[in-house]
Design a protein around this motif. Structure first.
Motif, short mmCIF file in Angstrom:
data_model
loop_
_atom_site.label_atom_id
_atom_site.label_comp_id
_atom_site.label_asym_id
_atom_site.label_seq_id
_atom_site.Cartn_x
_atom_site.Cartn_y
_atom_site.Cartn_z
N MET A 1 0.85 -1.20 0.00
CA MET A 1 0.00 0.00 0.00
C MET A 1 0.88 1.25 0.00
O MET A 1 1.73 1.42 0.86
CB MET A 1 -0.90 0.01 1.26
CG MET A 1 -1.83 -1.18 1.32
SD MET A 1 -3.00 -1.21 -0.06
CE MET A 1 -4.45 -0.52 0.73
N ALA A 2 0.66 2.08 -0.94
CA ALA A 2 1.46 3.29 -1.02
C ALA A 2 0.62 4.52 -0.68
O ALA A 2 0.94 5.27 0.24
CB ALA A 2 2.06 3.43 -2.41
N PHE A 3 -0.47 4.72 -1.41
CA PHE A 3 -1.31 5.90 -1.15
C PHE A 3 -2.16 5.69 0.11
O PHE A 3 -2.65 4.59 0.37
CB PHE A 3 -2.26 6.15 -2.32
CG PHE A 3 -1.59 6.79 -3.51
CD1 PHE A 3 -0.97 8.04 -3.40
CD2 PHE A 3 -1.57 6.16 -4.75
CE1 PHE A 3 -0.36 8.63 -4.49
CE2 PHE A 3 -0.95 6.75 -5.84
CZ PHE A 3 -0.35 7.99 -5.72
N THR A 4 -2.36 6.76 0.86
CA THR A 4 -3.34 6.72 1.95
C THR A 4 -4.73 6.64 1.32
O THR A 4 -4.89 6.94 0.12
CB THR A 4 -3.26 8.00 2.80
OG1 THR A 4 -3.52 9.13 1.94
CG2 THR A 4 -1.89 8.17 3.43
N ALA A 5 -5.73 6.28 2.12
CA ALA A 5 -7.07 6.10 1.55
C ALA A 5 -7.59 7.36 0.86
O ALA A 5 -8.06 7.29 -0.28
CB ALA A 5 -8.03 5.63 2.63
N PRO A 6 -7.49 8.54 1.50
CA PRO A 6 -7.98 9.74 0.79
C PRO A 6 -7.19 10.02 -0.50
O PRO A 6 -7.76 10.43 -1.50
CB PRO A 6 -7.76 10.87 1.79
CG PRO A 6 -7.43 10.25 3.09
CD PRO A 6 -7.02 8.84 2.86
N ASP B 1 4.62 11.41 0.50
CA ASP B 1 5.71 10.72 1.20
C ASP B 1 7.01 11.52 1.29
O ASP B 1 7.93 11.12 1.98
CB ASP B 1 6.02 9.40 0.48
CG ASP B 1 4.84 8.44 0.53
OD1 ASP B 1 4.10 8.48 1.53
OD2 ASP B 1 4.65 7.66 -0.43
N GLY B 2 7.10 12.61 0.53
CA GLY B 2 8.35 13.37 0.53
C GLY B 2 9.33 12.87 -0.51
O GLY B 2 10.37 13.49 -0.75
N TRP B 3 9.06 11.76 -1.11
CA TRP B 3 9.84 11.24 -2.24
C TRP B 3 9.00 10.21 -2.96
O TRP B 3 7.90 9.87 -2.49
CB TRP B 3 11.19 10.67 -1.78
CG TRP B 3 11.11 9.53 -0.79
CD1 TRP B 3 10.57 9.56 0.47
CD2 TRP B 3 11.60 8.19 -0.98
NE1 TRP B 3 10.69 8.34 1.08
CE2 TRP B 3 11.33 7.48 0.23
CE3 TRP B 3 12.26 7.53 -2.02
CZ2 TRP B 3 11.69 6.13 0.38
CZ3 TRP B 3 12.62 6.20 -1.86
CH2 TRP B 3 12.33 5.52 -0.67
N VAL B 4 9.47 9.71 -4.10
CA VAL B 4 8.70 8.71 -4.83
C VAL B 4 9.23 7.34 -4.44
O VAL B 4 10.31 6.93 -4.86
CB VAL B 4 8.78 8.92 -6.36
CG1 VAL B 4 7.88 7.91 -7.05
CG2 VAL B 4 8.36 10.34 -6.74
N THR B 5 8.48 6.64 -3.61
CA THR B 5 8.93 5.33 -3.11
C THR B 5 8.71 4.26 -4.17
O THR B 5 7.87 4.42 -5.06
CB THR B 5 8.13 4.94 -1.86
OG1 THR B 5 6.76 4.76 -2.25
CG2 THR B 5 8.19 6.01 -0.78
N PRO B 6 9.46 3.16 -4.09
CA PRO B 6 9.23 2.04 -5.02
C PRO B 6 7.79 1.54 -4.94
O PRO B 6 7.20 1.20 -5.97
CB PRO B 6 10.22 0.97 -4.54
CG PRO B 6 11.29 1.72 -3.82
CD PRO B 6 10.62 2.92 -3.21
N GLU B 7 7.22 1.55 -3.74
CA GLU B 7 5.83 1.09 -3.59
C GLU B 7 4.88 2.03 -4.35
O GLU B 7 3.90 1.57 -4.95
CB GLU B 7 5.42 1.06 -2.10
CG GLU B 7 6.17 0.03 -1.24
CD GLU B 7 7.59 0.46 -0.92
OE1 GLU B 7 7.89 1.67 -0.91
OE2 GLU B 7 8.44 -0.45 -0.70
N ALA B 8 5.19 3.32 -4.31
CA ALA B 8 4.34 4.27 -5.02
C ALA B 8 4.41 4.03 -6.53
O ALA B 8 3.40 4.06 -7.22
CB ALA B 8 4.77 5.70 -4.70
N MET B 9 5.60 3.76 -7.02
CA MET B 9 5.73 3.50 -8.46
C MET B 9 4.92 2.28 -8.86
O MET B 9 4.29 2.24 -9.91
CB MET B 9 7.20 3.34 -8.85
CG MET B 9 7.93 4.68 -8.91
SD MET B 9 9.58 4.52 -9.60
CE MET B 9 10.56 4.98 -8.20
N GLU B 10 4.95 1.30 -7.98
CA GLU B 10 4.18 0.09 -8.26
C GLU B 10 2.68 0.40 -8.32
O GLU B 10 1.98 -0.01 -9.24
CB GLU B 10 4.47 -0.94 -7.17
CG GLU B 10 4.19 -2.35 -7.61
CD GLU B 10 5.19 -3.31 -6.99
OE1 GLU B 10 4.74 -4.31 -6.44
OE2 GLU B 10 6.41 -3.05 -7.03
N GLU B 11 2.22 1.17 -7.33
CA GLU B 11 0.79 1.47 -7.28
C GLU B 11 0.37 2.39 -8.44
O GLU B 11 -0.71 2.21 -9.03
CB GLU B 11 0.40 2.11 -5.94
CG GLU B 11 -1.10 2.31 -5.86
CD GLU B 11 -1.62 2.51 -4.45
OE1 GLU B 11 -0.85 2.37 -3.49
OE2 GLU B 11 -2.82 2.83 -4.32
#
Lengths: 169, 455
Positions: free
Chosen positions: A1-6, A36-46
């Protein structure tokens, strides 16, 4: 999970704006970076899942654009222009002074950037993409300290007016 | 001669609230669109925009009405309008001001253009670093929806239009027309081979018009006062006004909107206050980083796109004028410009990707006390692989104009500062038995590609 629900709801809205989902990659990466303050690998995946491409393809796009940080940079991105007008108006000296001043401060990331399109007020600095004009090393440091102390309201690392709970953009 | 304020009028008259809907409506806002909604699409294009002679304000100066006409009449296929708000040409800061200062004017211009080219979808690709500009555009677009100037059946006209504000993320090359489209599709902002031109295959491979912020922001005034009125301003085929960004060693740096035909001298000395500290002018860059430089002897040249291009081998480009006094080392400016291009080269074409880095290294040592006698000729030799022959107008071995832009500062050094450079580093040695290098050496790669290549 990368993004918060909202933010995930926000992300789905962003995807809906475009005739083809893939167009949402840049705005989604901005959203993730503001969160997150940066682009995390999880965010890229999502982001890839949301628009139907692989995480590797998202990385390929993400790494092309200088605003996206693929490692943690702290809470303040200080961008100093040294391009050809700032060059003769004290930009390089401003950059060197701030870089030295904040070398050991993990919360302040000082970077040299290309022309910020405000050359009439050179030398120019942005802090999380808000402009500060006609800077000297002393006035710039004072501005940065005001952000640090909370006296000035900061944008997200991607320049959005954000909170971690949700985004205005 | 002073300023002639058309697109900058509201933001100069009302600097405290020019961007608000209230101010916009109180100063005649959206009245031009009301008029345009009564006009047929072709009428807007032919009787207004074509009559105005309006040329693109992003840099290339292509006639706007002609660009629109390339879309053709098949309106069943989706077609798109993209506003290029990715201002990044070094020392250009006019669009930045127009976006923050008068976002509704841009939105109104977009709806007028969309009516003429008959699209239902428009995108504003705004530079990622313009955070406040994006806020103001977001708000203006939201308000325009609320007021019924965007959305479905706009003011009962039967016209539909959706506008999306799309932020870039830090890439100069996204300001190139086709680079912008790649980026808007969620790709790396790499330019595409033309043809096919965007009018045939643009965004999502559909017919697309890409227009600059200033171009679109001019449309409400053209509709309000008439294309013929706008066409009567200016000089020759450079009609109307332009916003020039003057920066560097001048007393009053800033944006000045003037009627085309004014001279560089009037702009730099009368409006911008002349060289700061009373020093002498060494050289100036007349149209953004990509344009070849001009000298004090060119100050009386008129601000006329065709004259500057044809007679002085430069261009008005993005309308950014950088002014340098006698204390400036031209090699340092050339190095920093080439460093910029090397950083922003997207990497797609070899001559640009490799050449920009080599040129930057050579210029670095020349501008930092380590220059060699043969360096100037070496610069020209490498440049010749990007711009074969090095003659104006520039040929190019690259897909987009970034390649030849790298060469502009170098050709400028050769044109105006060769003697100064030779004096500093000496003449290149000629080894025994060798001919002195002939520079420029002429095309070493094919300049024109065979038909169909790359399509």
């Amino acid at each position: 999970m990368a993004f918060t629900a909202p933010n995930r709801a926000r992300a789905r809205e962003i995807v809906e704006r475009y005739p083809f989902k893939r167009s949402a990659v840049l705005p989604l990466l901005h959203l993730a970076q503001d969160q997150d303050g940066w682009v995390t690998p999880e965010a890229m995946e999502e982001v890839g899942e949301l628009v139907g491409i692989s995480a590797a393809q998202v990385l390929g796009v993400c790494s092309f654009y200088t605003m996206f940080k693929r490692e943690q940079v702290g809470g303040l991105v200080v961008s100093v222009c040294t391009n050809v007008t700032c060059l003769v108006r004290g930009g390089p000296e401003l950059y060197e002074a701030l870089r030295a001043r904040y070398a050991s401060d993990d919360d302040v990331f000082v970077e040299e950037v290309e022309c910020l399109a405000a050359c009439d007020t050179a030398p120019v600095m942005q802090v999380n993409y808000d402009y500060h004009s006609r800077m000297t090393p002393e006035t710039a440091e004072a501005v940065i300290e005001e952000y640090k102390s909370g006296k000035r309201t900061r944008r997200g690392i991607s320049g959005g007016r954000i909170t971690i709970a949700g985004s205005d953009r | 001669m002073g300023e002639t304020r058309i697109v900058t009028k509201r933001l100069r008259d009302h600097p405290d609230d020019s961007w608000t809907l209230e101010r916009y409506l109180a100063t005649g806002g959206y009245q031009s669109l009301s008029k345009a909604l009564q006009m047929a699409p072709a009428e807007i294009r032919e009787e207004q925009v074509k009559a105005s002679g309006l040329r693109g304000r992003g840099g290339a100066g292509f006639p706007a009405a002609t660009k629109w006409s390339f879309l053709g009449d098949d309106v069943d296929q989706p077609r798109y309008l993209a506003c290029n708000a990715d201002e990044g040409e070094p020392s250009t800061f006019k669009d930045h001001m127009l976006i923050e200062g008068d976002p509704h004017q841009l939105v109104e211009g977009i709806v007028i253009a969309a009516r003429s080219i008959q699209t239902r979808n428009a995108f504003i690709y705004i530079r990622g670093e313009f955070a406040l500009g994006a806020d103001r555009l977001d708000q203006a677009v939201r308000e325009a929806y609320e007021q019924g100037w965007l959305g479905t059946n706009i003011k009962g006209s039967g016209m539909d239009l959706d506008v999306v504000v799309h932020r870039g993320a830090g890439a100069y090359i996204a300001g190139d027309e086709t680079g912008l489209l790649s980026s808007l599709e969620g790709e790396r902002a790499m330019p595409r081979v033309k043809p096919p031109f965007p009018a045939a295959e643009g965004l999502y491979a559909c017919p697309t018009v890409v227009n600059n912020v200033e171009t679109l922001s001019t449309l409400p005034a053209i509709i309000d006062k008439g294309g013929e009125w706008y066409g009567s301003l200016g000089v020759g085929k450079s009609t109307g006004t332009r916003v020039f960004s003057v920066s560097g060693h001048v007393e009053r740096p800033g944006n000045y909107e003037v009627e085309l035909g004014m001279t560089f001298r009037e702009l730099i000395y009368d409006l911008a206050g002349g060289i700061s500290g009373g020093r002498d002018l060494k050289f100036f860059i007349p149209g953004g980083a990509s344009s070849p430089w001009l000298m004090p002897s060119h100050l009386d040249v008129p601000l006329d796109m065709d004259v500057v291009q044809n007679d002085y081998k430069s261009m008005l480009g993005s309308g950014a004028i950088m002014v340098y006094d006698e204390t400036v080392d031209p090699l340092l400016v050339a190095w920093r410009l080439v460093k910029f291009f090397a950083h922003e080269s997207c990497g797609k074409c070899t001559p640009c990707r490799e050449g920009s880095g080599w040129l930057e290294k050579i210029l670095y040592r020349m501008s930092h006390g380590q220059g060699r006698a043969e360096d100037m000729d070496l610069l020209l030799d490498v440049s010749d692989n990007i711009v074969p022959g090095l003659n104006a107008p520039f040929a190019q071995t690259t897909i987009c104009a970034l390649g030849p832009s790298i060469v502009s500062p170098i050709v400028s050094l050769e044109r105006f500062f060769r003697d100064e450079i030779v004096e500093r580093f000496g003449r290149p040695e000629v080894r025994a038995g060798e001919e002195p290098p002939a520079v420029p050496s002429g095309p070493t790669v094919p300049v024109s590609f065979p038909a169909g290549a790359g399509s």
